[in-house]
Scaffold this motif. Sequence first.
Motif, PDB file in Angstrom:
ATOM      1  N   ALA A 189     -79.918   8.140   5.706  1.00 51.47           N
ATOM      2  CA  ALA A 189     -78.494   8.495   5.833  1.00 51.47           C
ATOM      3  C   ALA A 189     -77.671   7.773   4.769  1.00 51.47           C
ATOM      4  O   ALA A 189     -76.792   8.375   4.137  1.00 51.47           O
ATOM      5  CB  ALA A 189     -77.990   8.152   7.227  1.00 51.47           C
ATOM      6  N   GLN A 190     -77.938   6.499   4.568  1.00 56.38           N
ATOM      7  CA  GLN A 190     -77.213   5.741   3.544  1.00 56.38           C
ATOM      8  C   GLN A 190     -77.479   6.299   2.153  1.00 56.38           C
ATOM      9  O   GLN A 190     -76.565   6.381   1.317  1.00 56.38           O
ATOM     10  CB  GLN A 190     -77.615   4.269   3.614  1.00 56.38           C
ATOM     11  CG  GLN A 190     -77.119   3.557   4.865  1.00 56.38           C
ATOM     12  CD  GLN A 190     -77.884   2.273   5.145  1.00 56.38           C
ATOM     13  OE1 GLN A 190     -78.814   1.917   4.412  1.00 56.38           O
ATOM     14  NE2 GLN A 190     -77.515   1.581   6.211  1.00 56.38           N
ATOM     15  N   LEU A 191     -78.712   6.707   1.897  1.00 55.92           N
ATOM     16  CA  LEU A 191     -79.052   7.299   0.600  1.00 55.92           C
ATOM     17  C   LEU A 191     -78.249   8.579   0.376  1.00 55.92           C
ATOM     18  O   LEU A 191     -77.737   8.811  -0.733  1.00 55.92           O
ATOM     19  CB  LEU A 191     -80.552   7.604   0.532  1.00 55.92           C
ATOM     20  CG  LEU A 191     -81.046   8.214  -0.782  1.00 55.92           C
ATOM     21  CD1 LEU A 191     -80.967   7.193  -1.907  1.00 55.92           C
ATOM     22  CD2 LEU A 191     -82.489   8.731  -0.631  1.00 55.92           C
ATOM     23  N   ALA A 192     -78.124   9.389   1.417  1.00 56.12           N
ATOM     24  CA  ALA A 192     -77.389  10.649   1.295  1.00 56.12           C
ATOM     25  C   ALA A 192     -75.917  10.404   0.969  1.00 56.12           C
ATOM     26  O   ALA A 192     -75.329  11.085   0.122  1.00 56.12           O
ATOM     27  CB  ALA A 192     -77.521  11.450   2.588  1.00 56.12           C
ATOM     28  N   GLU A 252     -73.495   1.114   9.890  1.00 54.95           N
ATOM     29  CA  GLU A 252     -74.643   1.514   9.082  1.00 54.95           C
ATOM     30  C   GLU A 252     -74.213   2.387   7.916  1.00 54.95           C
ATOM     31  O   GLU A 252     -74.665   2.211   6.782  1.00 54.95           O
ATOM     32  CB  GLU A 252     -75.672   2.241   9.957  1.00 54.95           C
ATOM     33  CG  GLU A 252     -76.443   1.331  10.885  1.00 54.95           C
ATOM     34  CD  GLU A 252     -77.197   0.244  10.122  1.00 54.95           C
ATOM     35  OE1 GLU A 252     -77.984   0.583   9.210  1.00 54.95           O
ATOM     36  OE2 GLU A 252     -76.989  -0.952  10.417  1.00 54.95           O
ATOM     37  N   ASN A 253     -73.315   3.343   8.174  1.00 56.54           N
ATOM     38  CA  ASN A 253     -72.885   4.255   7.116  1.00 56.54           C
ATOM     39  C   ASN A 253     -72.119   3.538   6.006  1.00 56.54           C
ATOM     40  O   ASN A 253     -72.235   3.884   4.829  1.00 56.54           O
ATOM     41  CB  ASN A 253     -72.007   5.359   7.708  1.00 56.54           C
ATOM     42  CG  ASN A 253     -72.791   6.316   8.589  1.00 56.54           C
ATOM     43  OD1 ASN A 253     -73.993   6.490   8.403  1.00 56.54           O
ATOM     44  ND2 ASN A 253     -72.112   6.940   9.533  1.00 56.54           N
ATOM     45  N   VAL A 254     -71.361   2.528   6.378  1.00 60.25           N
ATOM     46  CA  VAL A 254     -70.541   1.806   5.401  1.00 60.25           C
ATOM     47  C   VAL A 254     -71.399   1.097   4.355  1.00 60.25           C
ATOM     48  O   VAL A 254     -70.940   0.828   3.240  1.00 60.25           O
ATOM     49  CB  VAL A 254     -69.602   0.824   6.135  1.00 60.25           C
ATOM     50  CG1 VAL A 254     -69.031  -0.213   5.185  1.00 60.25           C
ATOM     51  CG2 VAL A 254     -68.464   1.586   6.794  1.00 60.25           C
ATOM     52  N   ILE A 302     -62.936   0.336   6.375  1.00 55.42           N
ATOM     53  CA  ILE A 302     -62.441   1.694   6.168  1.00 55.42           C
ATOM     54  C   ILE A 302     -60.943   1.724   6.456  1.00 55.42           C
ATOM     55  O   ILE A 302     -60.502   1.287   7.514  1.00 55.42           O
ATOM     56  CB  ILE A 302     -63.180   2.696   7.081  1.00 55.42           C
ATOM     57  CG1 ILE A 302     -64.648   2.814   6.663  1.00 55.42           C
ATOM     58  CG2 ILE A 302     -62.502   4.066   7.060  1.00 55.42           C
ATOM     59  CD1 ILE A 302     -65.491   3.687   7.578  1.00 55.42           C
ATOM     60  N   SER A 303     -60.190   2.241   5.508  1.00 55.88           N
ATOM     61  CA  SER A 303     -58.739   2.343   5.686  1.00 55.88           C
ATOM     62  C   SER A 303     -58.266   3.793   5.742  1.00 55.88           C
ATOM     63  O   SER A 303     -57.105   4.054   6.037  1.00 55.88           O
ATOM     64  CB  SER A 303     -58.014   1.625   4.539  1.00 55.88           C
ATOM     65  OG  SER A 303     -58.335   2.221   3.289  1.00 55.88           O
ATOM     66  N   THR A 304     -59.171   4.734   5.476  1.00 53.29           N
ATOM     67  CA  THR A 304     -58.811   6.140   5.330  1.00 53.29           C
ATOM     68  C   THR A 304     -59.390   6.945   6.489  1.00 53.29           C
ATOM     69  O   THR A 304     -60.589   6.841   6.784  1.00 53.29           O
ATOM     70  CB  THR A 304     -59.323   6.689   3.992  1.00 53.29           C
ATOM     71  OG1 THR A 304     -58.968   5.787   2.934  1.00 53.29           O
ATOM     72  CG2 THR A 304     -58.736   8.044   3.706  1.00 53.29           C
ATOM     73  N   PHE A 305     -58.537   7.749   7.118  1.00 50.08           N
ATOM     74  CA  PHE A 305     -58.927   8.514   8.307  1.00 50.08           C
ATOM     75  C   PHE A 305     -58.515   9.974   8.128  1.00 50.08           C
ATOM     76  O   PHE A 305     -57.381  10.269   7.765  1.00 50.08           O
ATOM     77  CB  PHE A 305     -58.281   7.915   9.557  1.00 50.08           C
ATOM     78  CG  PHE A 305     -58.755   6.523   9.847  1.00 50.08           C
ATOM     79  CD1 PHE A 305     -59.810   6.305  10.728  1.00 50.08           C
ATOM     80  CD2 PHE A 305     -58.175   5.427   9.222  1.00 50.08           C
ATOM     81  CE1 PHE A 305     -60.280   5.019  10.969  1.00 50.08           C
ATOM     82  CE2 PHE A 305     -58.632   4.139   9.463  1.00 50.08           C
ATOM     83  CZ  PHE A 305     -59.687   3.933  10.337  1.00 50.08           C
ATOM     84  N   MET A 339     -66.568  -2.863   1.450  1.00 50.06           N
ATOM     85  CA  MET A 339     -65.958  -1.580   1.136  1.00 50.06           C
ATOM     86  C   MET A 339     -65.356  -1.606  -0.256  1.00 50.06           C
ATOM     87  O   MET A 339     -64.775  -2.607  -0.673  1.00 50.06           O
ATOM     88  CB  MET A 339     -64.886  -1.239   2.169  1.00 50.06           C
ATOM     89  CG  MET A 339     -64.188   0.083   1.939  1.00 50.06           C
ATOM     90  SD  MET A 339     -65.325   1.483   1.870  1.00 50.06           S
ATOM     91  CE  MET A 339     -66.065   1.374   3.507  1.00 50.06           C
ATOM     92  N   GLU A 340     -65.500  -0.509  -0.971  1.00 52.88           N
ATOM     93  CA  GLU A 340     -64.839  -0.347  -2.252  1.00 52.88           C
ATOM     94  C   GLU A 340     -63.847   0.808  -2.152  1.00 52.88           C
ATOM     95  O   GLU A 340     -63.908   1.621  -1.223  1.00 52.88           O
ATOM     96  CB  GLU A 340     -65.860  -0.105  -3.366  1.00 52.88           C
ATOM     97  CG  GLU A 340     -66.760  -1.312  -3.601  1.00 52.88           C
ATOM     98  CD  GLU A 340     -67.565  -1.204  -4.876  1.00 52.88           C
ATOM     99  OE1 GLU A 340     -67.287  -0.285  -5.690  1.00 52.88           O
ATOM    100  OE2 GLU A 340     -68.470  -2.030  -5.055  1.00 52.88           O
TER     101      GLU A 340
END
Length: 336
Positions: A266-269, A294-296, A45-48, A1-2
């Motif tokens: 999905a990742q490309l999008a 997968e999304n990450v 992921i730290s943001t919700f 994650m960035e």
Amino acid sequence: MEYRYLGNSGLKISEITYGNWLTHGSQVENDVATQCVHAALDAGISTFDTADVYANTVAESVLGEALRGQRRESLEIFTKVYFPTGPGGKNDTGLSRKHIMESVNASLQRLQTDYVDLYQAHRYDTATPLEETMLAFADVVRQGKALYIGVSEWTADQLRAGVEMSRELGFQLVSNQPQYSMLWRVIEDEVVPTAQELGVSQIVWSPMAQGVLSGKYEPGAQPPAGSRAADENGGADMIKRFMNDDVLKRVQKLRPVAEETGLSMAQLAIAWVLQNENVATALVGASRPEQVGENVKAAGVRLDKSTMKAIDKALGKVVERDAALTARTTPRSRLA
């Protein structure tokens, strides 16, 4: 994650934000929702992001319970106010001082936290003076109930007026939350340049165009069972603007582009929206924990110029760019 800074503030948030619109409290059971939140945490992921209107307040409660026991300082929790909640009474909607002050207190209780990192105006309220709204937000910040203020689907002119007034009142309006994807680029000509000038970031929702850019919907075929397009309880209505053969045929042309980059469609999008330097984070939901992982994988991806050109060529004229469409998201009345 960035991680990226949110607007012209010192707050860093994850490039992928977990959002629970259309899932928590409605489409998925609470135990699965909790598994998805924990998968997001495990993925960095730290943001919700949530809102009081999602599932008529239930989504906030589900998220609060799922995050219970986590170190609060390590999280960024966002919520929103505007749309009708509760029984939908005359003051249960809009951006009046009464509704904002009552709503933030209720949201904090449901989220099981003393403050939210970002409190967002879910739409622009044409029926309440902007001064009243901004004074209420200033008090919310001074009371320590929100650290920053954001908005959602505001036009360039509305953003300019809001930021100017927030500065006069001594608080930071740092973000806007618009729809943005390869297929829906209406913010690019007016909203993004204004936001960049003002030091406001975009927190973009629907980067996969309601799932259409995942490639799972094929022209001439019925939507897969269990998909959003097959959901008659609201999902199908939200996605219908993209569910025509012209769009779906063009989307299928993205498949070889994704394969060339080593990404899923999905990742490309998701990676595509993150190429915009004014975008701080992409909102992504999930109905299964494995979707989160997968999304990450889209975080930190840099697409070269040839890939960006190939995407534009594949989609052609089905891309929506009309800047006037942002203004049309403002409800005609607060009870609409």
